[in-house]
Design a protein around this motif. Structure first.
Motif, short mmCIF file in Angstrom:
data_model
loop_
_atom_site.label_atom_id
_atom_site.label_comp_id
_atom_site.label_asym_id
_atom_site.label_seq_id
_atom_site.Cartn_x
_atom_site.Cartn_y
_atom_site.Cartn_z
N ASN A 1 104.15 74.15 16.31
CA ASN A 1 102.89 74.97 16.43
C ASN A 1 101.63 74.08 16.05
O ASN A 1 101.90 73.25 15.06
CB ASN A 1 103.15 76.37 15.41
CG ASN A 1 101.74 77.05 15.45
OD1 ASN A 1 101.26 77.45 16.87
ND2 ASN A 1 101.11 77.64 14.35
N LEU A 2 100.99 74.09 16.82
CA LEU A 2 99.46 73.46 16.71
C LEU A 2 98.65 74.37 16.95
O LEU A 2 98.36 74.61 18.28
CB LEU A 2 99.56 72.07 17.20
CG LEU A 2 98.12 71.65 17.19
CD1 LEU A 2 98.12 70.94 15.55
CD2 LEU A 2 98.54 69.98 17.90
N GLU A 3 97.77 74.89 16.26
CA GLU A 3 96.77 76.01 16.72
C GLU A 3 95.47 75.72 15.78
O GLU A 3 95.31 75.27 14.77
CB GLU A 3 97.36 77.33 16.48
CG GLU A 3 97.45 77.72 14.82
CD GLU A 3 97.77 79.06 14.71
OE1 GLU A 3 98.16 80.08 15.76
OE2 GLU A 3 97.84 79.57 13.73
N LEU A 4 94.06 76.19 16.68
CA LEU A 4 92.89 76.07 15.95
C LEU A 4 92.70 77.35 15.31
O LEU A 4 92.80 78.39 15.97
CB LEU A 4 92.04 75.74 17.04
CG LEU A 4 90.51 75.65 16.48
CD1 LEU A 4 90.31 74.79 15.34
CD2 LEU A 4 89.52 75.32 17.80
N ASP A 5 92.40 77.44 13.99
CA ASP A 5 91.87 78.78 13.35
C ASP A 5 90.48 78.53 13.57
O ASP A 5 89.56 77.96 12.66
CB ASP A 5 92.32 78.71 11.84
CG ASP A 5 91.90 79.89 11.29
OD1 ASP A 5 92.67 80.38 10.21
OD2 ASP A 5 90.85 80.79 11.77
N THR A 6 89.88 79.37 14.53
CA THR A 6 88.43 79.35 14.80
C THR A 6 87.59 79.78 13.42
O THR A 6 86.21 79.44 13.41
CB THR A 6 88.00 80.14 15.92
OG1 THR A 6 88.74 81.23 16.03
CG2 THR A 6 88.38 79.37 17.15
N GLU A 7 88.13 80.79 12.83
CA GLU A 7 87.31 81.30 11.62
C GLU A 7 87.35 80.14 10.35
O GLU A 7 86.02 80.03 9.97
CB GLU A 7 88.21 82.44 10.98
CG GLU A 7 88.02 83.89 11.78
CD GLU A 7 88.86 84.91 10.94
OE1 GLU A 7 89.08 86.01 11.85
OE2 GLU A 7 88.91 84.95 9.88
#
Lengths: 177, 237
Positions: free
Chosen positions: A159-165
């Motif tokens: 998994n590689l994701e951007l946590d915008t918060e």
């Protein structure tokens, strides 16, 4: 002219020959009987010389002496058994801490780990960073390890994701040993 | 002119009288042959058997003498002490006290809090089946610490010598972790199988080195235990 025919001379020769033959036969008979006796008793004497009976007595005597040291023998047997098994265990057991230490050295300081899950077969690392280049550096290190067959033999990006918060990247990788 | 041979009693008597001197020696030779065939081969077999028995017994005697020599040179006190060291590292049965002590000591040394865990109390005389073949007691231990703390705990317990252990998994997060621990033990099996005739093997140099290493590790553990005890008792003053 003598007309006497001396028959005795021929009779003596024949008798002599016959006597010789009889003596020979008697001698052969005596020799055969004595020979058989000698062979039989000769072998009997050899058996006595070999004397397995006296050796068996000595063996029994030593067994009695050994029985006095039996507890020591059992303790020594136990000791050698423990040593053998401890050595086997120390060779066979997986050193997860060693593998974990190696992997920790590949984690950049700017990539704090959120979780670290490891067992004998695989490892899952979950980290967080606000820099993609740090994550890239991390992945390169792990890829190098796979290429060199150093500790890990595969690398999967779970998994590689951007946590915008929080404005951070979350990464999860899995490797097999 | 054909010669007629008249075979009657008279002729037989004449033949007998002519050859009677040969009858006894021939008879004696035949008897000798019979005696030879009847008694000498079995006697010869007995000799071969006696030689083989003697050879086997001599080998056993040599082995016993060597065994006695080795055992006579062993000091009982030293042997018992070595056995105790090894039995602490690899107990003959499930050593729950040793396991709990090790976990407790490691937690105190690495300053982590160990949560509640349970060890299945099974049959002490049978081993748990596992892929590794070596009997072991496996159970997870929850600890309240971060990833770094979890690995400090794992590092420390991996070096513990009493009893021999292995970490088979770690699942660590920010505040808590679960560590899968396995502690080895090995029943001996029947020592009544140890025959007096069996070869006695003295402890090898490698074995003595292992014992020395374990003694050192156990001494360190004892020192740590006493330090922790002093620290604990000071804290309560």
């Amino acid at each position: 002219m003598s007309t006497n025919i001396n028959l005795l001379i021929h009779t003596d020769k024949e008798t002599l020959r016959q006597k010789k033959r009889i003596i020979f036969f008697n001698l052969a008979a005596a020799v055969s009987l004595i020979g058989v006796g000698l062979i039989y008793f000769g072998i009997a004497i050899l058996i006595q010389i070999v004397n397995p009976g006296s050796l068996e007595r000595e063996h029994q005597k030593l067994l009695v002496e050994m029985s006095k040291l039996q507890s020591r023998q059992k303790n020594l047997f136990t000791l050698n058994n423990r040593i053998e098994n401890i050595n086997k265990i120390m060779k066979a057991r997986d050193t997860i801490s060693k593998k974990a230490n190696i992997l920790f050295t590949k984690v950049p300081s700017k990539l704090p780990l959120e979780s670290f899950e490891i067992d004998n077969k695989s490892v899952i690392l979950v980290g967080q960073s606000n820099s993609l280049s740090v994550i890239g550096e991390f992945l390169s290190s792990l890829t190098d390890m796979v290429r060199k067959k150093d500790t890990i033999k595969s690398l999967t990006l779970n998994n590689l994701e951007l946590d915008t918060e929080k404005n951070v990247y979350n990464i999860s990788v899995r490797s097999e040993f | 002119m054909e010669q007629k041979v008249n075979v009657d009693i008279t002729a037989l008597i004449i033949i007998f009288n002519k050859n009677k001197s040969y009858i006894l020696p021939v008879l004696i030779m035949l008897i000798s042959l019979f005696l030879f065939l009847q008694f000498v081969p079995p006697q010869f077999n007995a000799l071969i058997k006696a030689r083989e028995e003697a050879k086997a017994t001599l080998a056993k005697i040599a082995k016993l003498k060597e065994n006695l020599n080795i055992l006579s040179n062993i000091n009982d006190a030293e042997l018992n002490s070595q056995l105790q060291t090894l039995s602490l590292a690899l107990p003959l049965r499930k050593d729950y006290v040793g396991i709990l002590d090790t976990i407790n000591l490691t937690a105190k040394k690495t300053k982590v809090d160990v949560g509640s865990f349970s060890i299945r109390i099974g049959d002490i005389s049978t081993s748990e089946s596992n892929a590794d073949f070596f009997p072991m007691i496996r159970f997870p231990v929850p600890i309240s610490t971060d990833i770094v703390g979890a690995y400090r705990f794992v590092d420390e317990i991996s070096q513990a010598a009493v009893p021999l252990s292995n970490v088979y998994y770690v699942n660590a997060g920010k505040d808590s972790a679960s560590v899968g621990l396995a502690f080895y033990y090995m029943p001996l099996g029947s020592t009544s199988d140890v025959s007096p005739d069996a070869t006695v093997v003295p402890v090898s140099q490698k074995g003595l080195k292992l014992i020395d290493q374990l003694i050192e590790l156990q001494k360190e553990s004892l020192q740590e235990t006493s330090l922790v005890s002093v620290a604990t008792s000071s804290a309560f003053k």
